[in-house]
Motif scaffolding. Sequence first.
Motif, short mmCIF file in Angstrom:
data_model
loop_
_atom_site.label_atom_id
_atom_site.label_comp_id
_atom_site.label_asym_id
_atom_site.label_seq_id
_atom_site.Cartn_x
_atom_site.Cartn_y
_atom_site.Cartn_z
N ILE A 198 0.85 -1.20 0.00
CA ILE A 198 0.00 0.00 0.00
C ILE A 198 0.88 1.24 0.00
O ILE A 198 1.88 1.30 0.73
N THR A 199 0.52 2.23 -0.81
CA THR A 199 1.19 3.53 -0.75
C THR A 199 0.21 4.55 -0.18
O THR A 199 -0.99 4.53 -0.52
N THR A 200 0.70 5.41 0.68
CA THR A 200 -0.19 6.33 1.38
C THR A 200 0.60 7.44 2.03
O THR A 200 1.83 7.45 1.99
N GLY A 201 -0.11 8.40 2.63
CA GLY A 201 0.53 9.50 3.32
C GLY A 201 1.07 9.08 4.69
O GLY A 201 0.78 7.99 5.19
N GLN A 247 4.30 2.06 1.75
CA GLN A 247 5.26 3.00 1.15
C GLN A 247 4.71 4.41 1.31
O GLN A 247 3.63 4.72 0.82
N THR A 248 5.45 5.26 2.01
CA THR A 248 4.96 6.60 2.33
C THR A 248 5.31 7.59 1.22
O THR A 248 6.43 7.63 0.73
N VAL A 249 4.31 8.39 0.82
CA VAL A 249 4.51 9.49 -0.11
C VAL A 249 3.85 10.73 0.49
O VAL A 249 3.13 10.65 1.47
N SER A 250 4.09 11.88 -0.14
CA SER A 250 3.64 13.14 0.47
C SER A 250 2.37 13.71 -0.14
O SER A 250 1.87 14.72 0.34
N SER A 251 1.82 13.10 -1.20
CA SER A 251 0.65 13.67 -1.85
C SER A 251 -0.10 12.60 -2.62
O SER A 251 0.42 11.51 -2.89
N SER A 252 -1.34 12.94 -3.03
CA SER A 252 -2.12 12.02 -3.86
C SER A 252 -1.45 11.79 -5.21
O SER A 252 -1.44 10.68 -5.73
N SER A 253 -0.89 12.86 -5.79
CA SER A 253 -0.21 12.70 -7.08
C SER A 253 0.99 11.78 -6.94
O SER A 253 1.28 10.98 -7.83
N GLY A 254 1.69 11.86 -5.78
CA GLY A 254 2.79 10.94 -5.54
C GLY A 254 2.30 9.50 -5.43
O GLY A 254 2.97 8.57 -5.89
N CYS A 255 1.12 9.31 -4.83
CA CYS A 255 0.52 7.98 -4.77
C CYS A 255 0.22 7.45 -6.16
O CYS A 255 0.47 6.27 -6.46
N PRO A 307 -3.88 23.24 3.75
CA PRO A 307 -3.14 22.29 2.92
C PRO A 307 -2.30 23.04 1.89
O PRO A 307 -2.59 24.19 1.55
N PRO A 308 -1.24 22.42 1.36
CA PRO A 308 -0.41 23.07 0.34
C PRO A 308 -1.21 23.43 -0.91
O PRO A 308 -2.18 22.74 -1.25
N VAL A 309 -0.80 24.48 -1.59
CA VAL A 309 -1.53 24.96 -2.77
C VAL A 309 -1.64 23.89 -3.84
O VAL A 309 -2.65 23.81 -4.54
N ASN A 310 -0.62 23.04 -4.00
CA ASN A 310 -0.65 22.06 -5.07
C ASN A 310 -1.29 20.74 -4.67
O ASN A 310 -1.22 19.76 -5.41
N SER A 311 -1.95 20.69 -3.51
CA SER A 311 -2.56 19.44 -3.06
C SER A 311 -4.01 19.33 -3.53
O SER A 311 -4.67 20.33 -3.82
N THR A 312 -4.49 18.09 -3.60
CA THR A 312 -5.88 17.84 -4.00
C THR A 312 -6.85 18.46 -3.01
O THR A 312 -7.85 19.07 -3.40
N THR A 325 -3.07 34.78 2.65
CA THR A 325 -1.80 34.07 2.63
C THR A 325 -1.43 33.65 4.04
O THR A 325 -1.51 34.44 4.98
N GLY A 326 -1.06 32.40 4.22
CA GLY A 326 -0.71 31.91 5.54
C GLY A 326 0.29 30.79 5.47
O GLY A 326 1.12 30.73 4.55
N THR A 327 0.20 29.87 6.42
CA THR A 327 1.11 28.73 6.49
C THR A 327 0.45 27.53 5.85
O THR A 327 -0.74 27.29 6.03
N SER A 328 1.22 26.74 5.10
CA SER A 328 0.67 25.53 4.50
C SER A 328 1.52 24.33 4.88
O SER A 328 2.75 24.39 4.87
N VAL A 329 0.85 23.24 5.25
CA VAL A 329 1.53 21.99 5.61
C VAL A 329 0.73 20.82 5.05
O VAL A 329 -0.50 20.86 4.98
N ALA A 330 1.45 19.76 4.64
CA ALA A 330 0.78 18.60 4.07
C ALA A 330 0.33 17.61 5.13
O ALA A 330 -0.53 16.77 4.87
N ASP A 331 0.88 17.70 6.32
CA ASP A 331 0.60 16.75 7.39
C ASP A 331 -0.45 17.36 8.33
O ASP A 331 -0.22 18.39 8.95
N TRP A 332 -1.61 16.70 8.44
CA TRP A 332 -2.70 17.24 9.26
C TRP A 332 -2.29 17.35 10.72
O TRP A 332 -2.68 18.29 11.43
#
Length: 310
Positions: A95-98, A125-133, A195-200, A218-225
Amino acid sequence: MTFDDLRVFVAVCRAGSLSAVARDLTCTQSAVSQHVKRLEKELGVSLLERHARGVVPTAAGRVLRAAAAEGIGGIDLAVRRLREQARGDGGTVRITTGATTVRHFMAEAVVDFRGRYPRVSLEFQTVSSSSGCFDALAAADLDLAWITLGEPVRGIEQRPVVALPWVLAVRADDPLADRPRVDPADLAGGQLITPPVNSTSRAQLDAHLDELGVVLPTGTSVADWDTALLLAELGLGQAVVPALPGWRGRAPAGLRMVPVPELPPLSVGWAVRRWDALSPLARAFADTVAEHCAPLGPVPAQGSSLAARV
């Protein structure tokens, strides 16, 4: 051309770097380059463009990458299943996932599945985004990807499992902490963690807010909830996050999770190359996760698998 030429080319496209692939394969950069040059010579086209920070596929390279990644992934999967059948062992589900998915969505399901199938291995297998999955699923020997559902992706089937309502995580001393709900317009005036601008998830969030005429500051963006909540707890802003299963019924210490009901829920679930080609073990794991997610918030039914029904 050889199978290894195609495999190395796909790896270079994913990494964006010849040297990175050379390190992964424990060979020289020149050896990696020779695989690509052999393909270019046989096809008569340039496949990569060199830039200061690495390489990117040309238009011809993108065509070859898409076809090669899909073919390699399917062949690797078939070879693995044949070897497992020949050995007569329990097999493996990959499985690949965040980074935080297992903790928030699969912890109980993993224990349940291991009890049902004690001889089966689970590999994450860890990835950082849906596109990476999607990239990993198409190019690697993987069965399932847990993603935020978004636009259709060529060669990938997506199945919803659970819908997550949006909340605003604020400190207990925040003026919004005691409110029963937050309106989308309230988000425009705060210091937000998103969430990051380029995330789903961010793309869907922005689309919904745009329909309501709300523009996020404009603020802070992070991929990890979980990191988003930590930053909110430290006073760096208010976190716009989906209400993950591990948070339901109890907000993290020092925070209040205020609903934003006007925002449509975020759908998450499984992505695979082909559902009808999944191994029985992979389908069983997908169904087990779906069973444990079912009480959290069902989504519209699709297909015949339980993973598609909850």
